[in-house]
Design an enzyme around this catalytic site. Sequence first.
Site, mmCIF file in Angstrom:
data_model
loop_
_atom_site.group_PDB
_atom_site.id
_atom_site.type_symbol
_atom_site.label_atom_id
_atom_site.label_comp_id
_atom_site.label_asym_id
_atom_site.label_seq_id
_atom_site.Cartn_x
_atom_site.Cartn_y
_atom_site.Cartn_z
ATOM 1 N N SER A 15 90.014 59.883 55.484
ATOM 2 C CA SER A 15 90.232 61.065 54.645
ATOM 3 C C SER A 15 90.689 60.628 53.264
ATOM 4 C CB SER A 15 91.287 61.969 55.268
ATOM 5 O OG SER A 15 91.694 62.952 54.323
ATOM 6 N N HIS A 40 85.543 61.566 54.784
ATOM 7 C CA HIS A 40 86.027 62.927 55.058
ATOM 8 C C HIS A 40 86.727 63.487 53.824
ATOM 9 C CE1 HIS A 40 87.215 66.135 57.878
ATOM 10 N NE2 HIS A 40 88.377 66.150 57.256
ATOM 11 N N MET A 44 91.257 72.195 50.324
ATOM 12 C CA MET A 44 92.314 73.169 50.624
ATOM 13 C C MET A 44 92.526 74.093 49.430
ATOM 14 S SD MET A 44 95.102 70.624 52.359
ATOM 15 C CE MET A 44 94.610 69.258 53.402
ATOM 16 N N HIS A 73 85.340 69.279 54.824
ATOM 17 C CA HIS A 73 86.114 70.183 55.691
ATOM 18 C C HIS A 73 86.753 71.250 54.810
ATOM 19 C CE1 HIS A 73 89.878 70.583 58.498
ATOM 20 N NE2 HIS A 73 89.132 71.664 58.496
ATOM 21 N N ASP A 180 90.934 65.569 63.926
ATOM 22 C CA ASP A 180 91.498 65.572 62.576
ATOM 23 C C ASP A 180 93.001 65.799 62.660
ATOM 24 O OD1 ASP A 180 92.052 65.798 59.899
ATOM 25 O OD2 ASP A 180 90.499 67.287 59.477
#
Length: 229
Positions: A15, A40, A44, A73, A180
């Site tokens: 990540s 990844h 947000m 994501h 995750d």
Amino acid sequence: MPQTVFERNVKIAPSILSADFANFGAEIRAIEAQGCDWVHVDVMDGHFVPNLTFGPQTCKAIRPHIKTVMDVHLMIAPVDPYIEAFAEAGADFISAHVESGPHVHRTMQAIRGCGVKAGIALNPATPVEAVEYLLDMVDLVNVMTVNPGFGGQKLIQSQIAKVERLRAMIGDRPIHIEIDGGVDPTTIPLVRAAGADVFVAGSAVFKGGSVDQPEVYGDNMRKLRAAAE
């Protein structure tokens, strides 16, 4: 997208939330050179989760540096208005949360309609049954093993049983199970045994290393892979 054949082998997906934000291109080249499988990207919005990170423009800027798989994501709500922008930014996978909108089936349709592989994400308190009627239209299920929003948390042990149930539900469908949160050499064998194949790791990959010492990233990933296999 490089990976065309579906496989359940171990895939390490660092990540970049744990990377040097001022040096994303070099960080990505370093982790790929040291053997990562996917990259990844945690998006947000400060609303759906209590943190604020990247948008489509960042994804577009880092895409040329990613030679493996760009796994985006989306921890944002509403999610549907932004799917096209992240697809155009070069995402190979886009994952959205069950709770990110009122019609998650339509969200999965929208992702695939953009020519991107679709992922559905489950928060720790979200039951595995929430994806039962989505399994024929997703390519990945992201099981959040921590509450989304921050890196460096401990894996929530109750999620291991959820992974086992999910694996049984998936059967022979070509769907990745991604873990995750809280992935390290002590937890990765547990979720691997439960049926997962993609492992997002932040501090477990980046801790102690840098673009000037990328071999540390490699050592960290080899420890994760060995523990999983």
